[in-house]
Design a protein around this motif. Structure first.
Motif, short mmCIF file in Angstrom:
data_model
loop_
_atom_site.label_atom_id
_atom_site.label_comp_id
_atom_site.label_asym_id
_atom_site.label_seq_id
_atom_site.Cartn_x
_atom_site.Cartn_y
_atom_site.Cartn_z
N SER A 163 -36.98 41.52 -67.72
CA SER A 163 -38.47 42.02 -67.71
C SER A 163 -39.23 40.75 -67.61
O SER A 163 -40.26 40.50 -66.96
CB SER A 163 -38.93 43.20 -68.63
N ILE A 164 -39.07 39.95 -68.91
CA ILE A 164 -39.81 38.90 -69.01
C ILE A 164 -39.69 37.93 -67.99
O ILE A 164 -40.64 37.12 -67.36
CB ILE A 164 -39.38 38.10 -70.40
N TYR A 165 -38.48 37.95 -67.43
CA TYR A 165 -37.88 36.90 -66.36
C TYR A 165 -38.87 37.30 -65.04
O TYR A 165 -39.56 36.31 -64.37
CB TYR A 165 -36.57 36.85 -66.02
N PHE A 166 -38.72 38.48 -64.74
CA PHE A 166 -39.53 38.94 -63.39
C PHE A 166 -40.93 38.77 -63.54
O PHE A 166 -41.71 38.58 -62.71
CB PHE A 166 -39.07 40.28 -63.09
N ILE A 167 -41.40 39.07 -64.70
CA ILE A 167 -43.06 39.08 -65.06
C ILE A 167 -43.47 37.65 -64.76
O ILE A 167 -44.59 37.15 -64.18
CB ILE A 167 -43.52 39.41 -66.44
N MET A 168 -42.71 36.72 -65.37
CA MET A 168 -43.08 35.29 -65.16
C MET A 168 -42.58 34.43 -64.27
O MET A 168 -42.76 33.31 -64.05
CB MET A 168 -42.61 34.38 -66.43
N SER A 169 -41.99 35.05 -63.29
CA SER A 169 -41.34 34.59 -61.98
C SER A 169 -42.40 33.86 -61.18
O SER A 169 -42.02 32.99 -60.36
CB SER A 169 -40.38 35.41 -61.07
N SER A 191 -40.22 26.92 -67.55
CA SER A 191 -39.28 26.24 -68.51
C SER A 191 -38.83 27.35 -69.29
O SER A 191 -38.94 28.37 -69.41
CB SER A 191 -40.72 25.57 -69.48
N VAL A 192 -37.70 26.90 -69.84
CA VAL A 192 -36.75 27.78 -70.47
C VAL A 192 -37.25 28.30 -71.52
O VAL A 192 -37.02 29.53 -71.77
CB VAL A 192 -35.32 26.89 -70.98
N ILE A 193 -37.88 27.66 -72.33
CA ILE A 193 -38.53 28.11 -73.57
C ILE A 193 -39.57 29.23 -73.26
O ILE A 193 -39.89 30.24 -74.29
CB ILE A 193 -39.02 27.08 -74.49
N SER A 194 -40.11 29.16 -72.24
CA SER A 194 -40.99 30.33 -71.84
C SER A 194 -40.41 31.61 -71.86
O SER A 194 -41.03 32.75 -72.14
CB SER A 194 -41.77 30.17 -70.46
N ILE A 195 -39.19 31.79 -71.56
CA ILE A 195 -38.34 32.94 -71.67
C ILE A 195 -37.92 33.54 -72.90
O ILE A 195 -37.95 34.50 -73.64
CB ILE A 195 -37.10 33.04 -70.85
N VAL A 196 -37.54 32.41 -73.65
CA VAL A 196 -37.23 32.48 -75.11
C VAL A 196 -38.23 32.76 -76.03
O VAL A 196 -38.40 33.76 -76.90
CB VAL A 196 -36.49 31.47 -75.62
N GLY A 205 -33.10 31.95 -69.26
CA GLY A 205 -34.09 30.82 -69.38
C GLY A 205 -33.66 29.60 -68.45
O GLY A 205 -34.39 28.94 -68.09
N TRP A 206 -32.32 29.42 -68.80
CA TRP A 206 -31.64 28.29 -67.95
C TRP A 206 -31.90 28.51 -66.29
O TRP A 206 -32.15 27.74 -65.56
CB TRP A 206 -30.11 28.26 -68.27
N VAL A 207 -31.61 29.75 -66.06
CA VAL A 207 -31.85 30.14 -64.71
C VAL A 207 -33.29 30.07 -64.21
O VAL A 207 -33.56 29.55 -63.15
CB VAL A 207 -31.12 31.48 -64.29
N TYR A 208 -33.95 30.66 -65.00
CA TYR A 208 -35.48 30.52 -64.49
C TYR A 208 -35.95 29.01 -64.62
O TYR A 208 -36.91 29.04 -63.79
CB TYR A 208 -36.20 31.57 -65.68
N GLY A 209 -35.78 28.32 -65.57
CA GLY A 209 -36.21 27.05 -65.65
C GLY A 209 -35.53 25.97 -64.82
O GLY A 209 -36.00 24.84 -64.58
N GLY A 210 -34.38 26.57 -64.33
CA GLY A 210 -33.60 25.49 -63.29
C GLY A 210 -33.00 24.37 -64.04
O GLY A 210 -32.60 23.45 -63.55
N GLY A 211 -32.39 24.81 -65.40
CA GLY A 211 -31.72 23.99 -66.09
C GLY A 211 -32.37 23.46 -67.22
O GLY A 211 -33.52 23.65 -67.45
N PHE A 212 -31.63 23.14 -68.45
CA PHE A 212 -32.40 22.60 -69.68
C PHE A 212 -33.01 21.35 -69.47
O PHE A 212 -33.64 21.03 -70.58
CB PHE A 212 -30.97 22.67 -70.63
#
Length: 265
Positions: A31-37, A43-48, A124-131
């Protein structure tokens, strides 16, 4: 050894519960992923956990509205099923009964914390496109007065990824354990499950909304200060460990004279 065997059996018996909490955490993270997409900067940390410590899978909001209820239902169910005549006789002493509850809280906190780290950083890795995009390149917190002479992004990027994972796990594990120990104590004071649930949920909520998170939530959170300052992180860990020890000692005193028969669990 009997306590460990009981813990293994308890976890096995609660297989459905652990499946449900895994699904709940997965759904929340997605849900966080789709809200912030739709956000421009990813950034990865935005999901975490956002750098203010409030949002994301490991943020204060998730702790209050997701993880505290998960802990309550699991621990309350465990205590009810454990503090029965057959189990009490098997455990032989009140101290063993308390330690059984403590082991369950620790195991549950560890499992939930591992799920937060694994799912949070994977999604987060998927969302941010890598670490390489672990930290946001622009954040309003970078401009705070105390950081004006500090290359915040440079400091953040210098933190090894395994330290990031480890810090997330440790702070969440200790925070969840503190709430778990508190539930054990409150369960001995409040026999009505409905009232108990309300009190347990109100504790972190009141701290967050009315006490500026000074007692609990700031210590459970991963804020920019926690990432930048090792001393801030260590102080929070020391504070949480102190709370755990204090709550355990209070629980031990309460269990010394606990009357299981009249309590009617």
């Amino acid at each position: 050894m009997s306590l460990i065997n009981n813990l293994k059996r308890e976890i096995k018996n609660k297989k459905l519960y652990f499946i449900i909490i895994s699904v709940c955490i997965l759904v929340y993270s997605l849900s966080i992923y789709f809200i912030m997409s739709s956000f421009e900067e990813k950034s990865v940390i935005s999901i975490v956990s956002t750098l203010d410590g409030q949002n994301g899978m490991a943020g204060s909001a998730a702790f209050i509205y997701l993880y505290t209820p998960i802990l309550f239902f699991g621990i309350n169910s465990h205590i009810i099923s454990s503090e029965k005549e057959g189990f009490i006789i098997k455990m032989k002493t009140r101290k063993n009964i308390l330690n059984n509850h403590v082991f369950f809280v620790i195991a549950l906190s560890a499992i939930v914390s591992l799920l937060i780290v694994w799912l949070g950083y994977s999604i987060g890795w998927v969302y941010g496109g890598g670490f390489e995009n672990l930290w946001p390149k622009r954040d309003r917190l970078y401009k705070l007065p105390q950081y004006k002479n500090l290359d915040i992004l440079g400091v953040l990027n210098s933190i090894p990824i395994y330290i990031v994972f480890l810090k997330t796990f440790i702070i969440k594990f200790l925070g969840l354990s503190v709430i778990g120990f508190l539930i054990i104590i409150l369960k001995n004071i409040i026999n009505n499950n409905g009232i108990l649930a309300i009190v347990v949920l109100l504790v972190p909520f009141i701290d967050f909304e009315f006490l500026n998170s000074a007692i609990l939530m700031n210590k459970f959170s991963l804020t920019l200060e926690t990432w930048v300052s090792s001393s801030d992180f260590i102080i929070n860990i020391a504070y949480l460990l102190f709370l755990l020890i204090a709550l355990y000692l209070v629980g031990r005193e309460m269990y010394k004279d606990k009357d299981f028969i009249s309590k009617g669990f």
